[in-house]
Design an enzyme around this catalytic site. Structure first.
Site, PDB file in Angstrom:
ATOM      1  N   HIS A   1       7.446   1.070   4.904  1.00 36.11           N
ATOM      2  CA  HIS A   1       6.452  -0.015   4.851  1.00 36.11           C
ATOM      3  C   HIS A   1       5.239   0.347   4.001  1.00 36.11           C
ATOM      4  O   HIS A   1       4.092   0.159   4.423  1.00 36.11           O
ATOM      5  CB  HIS A   1       6.037  -0.416   6.269  1.00 36.11           C
ATOM      6  CG  HIS A   1       7.112  -1.125   7.030  1.00 36.11           C
ATOM      7  ND1 HIS A   1       7.336  -2.479   6.919  1.00 36.11           N
ATOM      8  CD2 HIS A   1       8.059  -0.664   7.904  1.00 36.11           C
ATOM      9  CE1 HIS A   1       8.359  -2.832   7.686  1.00 36.11           C
ATOM     10  NE2 HIS A   1       8.816  -1.734   8.294  1.00 36.11           N
TER      11      HIS A   1
ATOM     12  N   HIS B   1      11.596  -7.157   4.780  1.00 40.85           N
ATOM     13  CA  HIS B   1      10.191  -7.326   4.416  1.00 40.85           C
ATOM     14  C   HIS B   1      10.002  -7.427   2.911  1.00 40.85           C
ATOM     15  O   HIS B   1       9.115  -8.135   2.449  1.00 40.85           O
ATOM     16  CB  HIS B   1       9.359  -6.147   4.954  1.00 40.85           C
ATOM     17  CG  HIS B   1       8.834  -6.370   6.333  1.00 40.85           C
ATOM     18  ND1 HIS B   1       7.507  -6.562   6.615  1.00 40.85           N
ATOM     19  CD2 HIS B   1       9.480  -6.446   7.516  1.00 40.85           C
ATOM     20  CE1 HIS B   1       7.349  -6.731   7.912  1.00 40.85           C
ATOM     21  NE2 HIS B   1       8.540  -6.661   8.486  1.00 40.85           N
TER      22      HIS B   1
END
Length: 388
Positions: A12, A87
């Site tokens: 991330h 994502h």
């Protein structure tokens, strides 16, 4: 020969957690720590099972930092193989394709990538729910007598708890045309595993804490394959500590009460999450945050749940006074929106929408609606379709 791989997932990069640039750096530092461990262990390759970035449009500094880290791996002659997570998934070319052009990474697919002529690695990018049942899980045949690993980015049960899972693990195993030796997964942020029908299945977990309830140590998985046998060991990463504090105020409590409650905790260099409850008084959320930061916290987020003062509305305006949501709904009703448009509008006006995941959520809603429309069209007779 023993083939050694490092499995990394859900890094991330670019996650500005709690609106903090410090946390953005923490996510990059954790990824760099994992890559340094791979170099120290002189592994044969690093595999990444998705969500390298936190968003589908990472900032240029985050992209450059990622490339710098991966180039140190490339300098050690260790390849980096990855897939695309939910994502970071884009509709066309992926950022992993861009990084590949620098020579610092390769993207896995349904063709086998061979390591030491002993291990064949495959990859399937994150699949949206509407596309799940139509997805082709056919893998190209590997050479004989190699250990096979498929990398995916999905929430599968087991080992993910059923309440959080998207699909049963059995569904994947049934639809594959190969009997896999191992399934390396991403998307679930805890390190868990199982064995199903002879296939070893596991999540490496995320390299940084993406939520306060992710309180286990962050880690990566060191894999050793020898003579067709897999040994998996977790390597804990040194990441920033979290501290949670609850302060209960009465109406008469002062600034000193907040100081006393905070001083019961060690907050230096930590991510500190403070929940303020009780009665409203003169001590503000900004005051609480200031106290925490003065004591050396790296990041502080204050959630003020105190009730406001009671207001006597008996002398207020009379008549039909509507709240803003009711008025918006009445105006939208005049527009005759489709069901999916109405659902998206409702989601936009729902409190607590996470910006980082909102695009993905709306995309899934639209794709669900498309899939449903296509199914209905396929079930209709030719005459019905023509009439429409």
């Amino acid at each position: 020969m023993t083939t050694r791989l490092l499995h990394v997932s859900d890094t991330h990069l670019g996650n500005r957690q709690y609106g903090s640039d410090t946390r953005r750096e923490d996510f990059a530092d954790a990824f760099e720590q994992a890559i340094e461990y791979a170099i120290d262990q002189d592994v044969d390759a690093v595999i990444h099972t998705g969500d390298l970035f936190d968003t589908r449009d990472p900032r240029l500094p985050d992209l450059n930092r990622c490339i710098d880290i991966l180039q140190s791996l490339d300098a050690a002659d260790i390849p980096f193989y990855g897939i695309v997570g939910n994502h970071e998934r884009k509709m066309d070319d992926q950022y992993l394709d861009l990084i590949r052009k620098t020579g610092a990474a390769e993207r896995l697919d349904t063709s086998p990538t061979l390591i030491n002529d002993e291990v064949a690695i495959y990859g399937i990018d994150a699949v949206t729910r509407p596309a799940w049942h139509a997805e082709d899980f056919t893998l190209d045949s590997p050479p004989e007598d190699v250990f096979t690993i498929l990398c995916m980015h999905q929430l599968l049960q087991p080992p993910v708890p059923e309440i959080q899972a998207e699909h049963p693990l059995e569904d994947v195993l049934d639809r594959l045309n190969l009997d896999l030796d191992a399934l390396a997964l991403g998307d679930y942020h805890e390190s868990v595993g199982t064995v199903e029908r002879g296939t070893t299945v596991w999540y490496a977990g995320s390299t940084e804490r993406c939520a306060v309830d992710e309180d286990a140590s962050r880690s990566v998985s060191l894999l050793e394959i020898e003579n067709g046998e897999l040994t998996r060991r977790q390597k804990e990463l040194d990441t920033r500590d979290f501290e949670t504090i609850t302060i209960n105020f009465t109406e008469d409590d002062s600034y000193g009460h907040a100081e006393d409650e905070i001083d019961r905790h060690v907050v230096e260099k930590k991510v500190v999450l403070v929940t303020v409850v009780g009665e409203s008084n003169s001590v503000t959320s900004s005051d609480v945050r200031g106290i925490v930061m003065d004591r050396g916290a790296a990041v502080c987020c204050v959630d003020d749940e105190r009730g406001g003062p009671e207001i006597d509305t008996s002398d207020g305006p009379s008549g039909d006074v509507q709240n803003k949501d009711r008025r918006i709904e009445e105006k939208l009703a005049e527009k005759d929106l489709s069901d999916i448009a109405a659902q998206i509008d409702e989601r936009v006006r729902t409190e607590g929408v996470a910006p980082s995941g909102f695009d993905d959520e709306v995309e899934e809603m639209v794709m669900d609606a498309q899939a449903e429309a296509f199914d209905e069209a396929a079930e209709a007779t030719p005459t019905e379709v023509t009439d429409e």
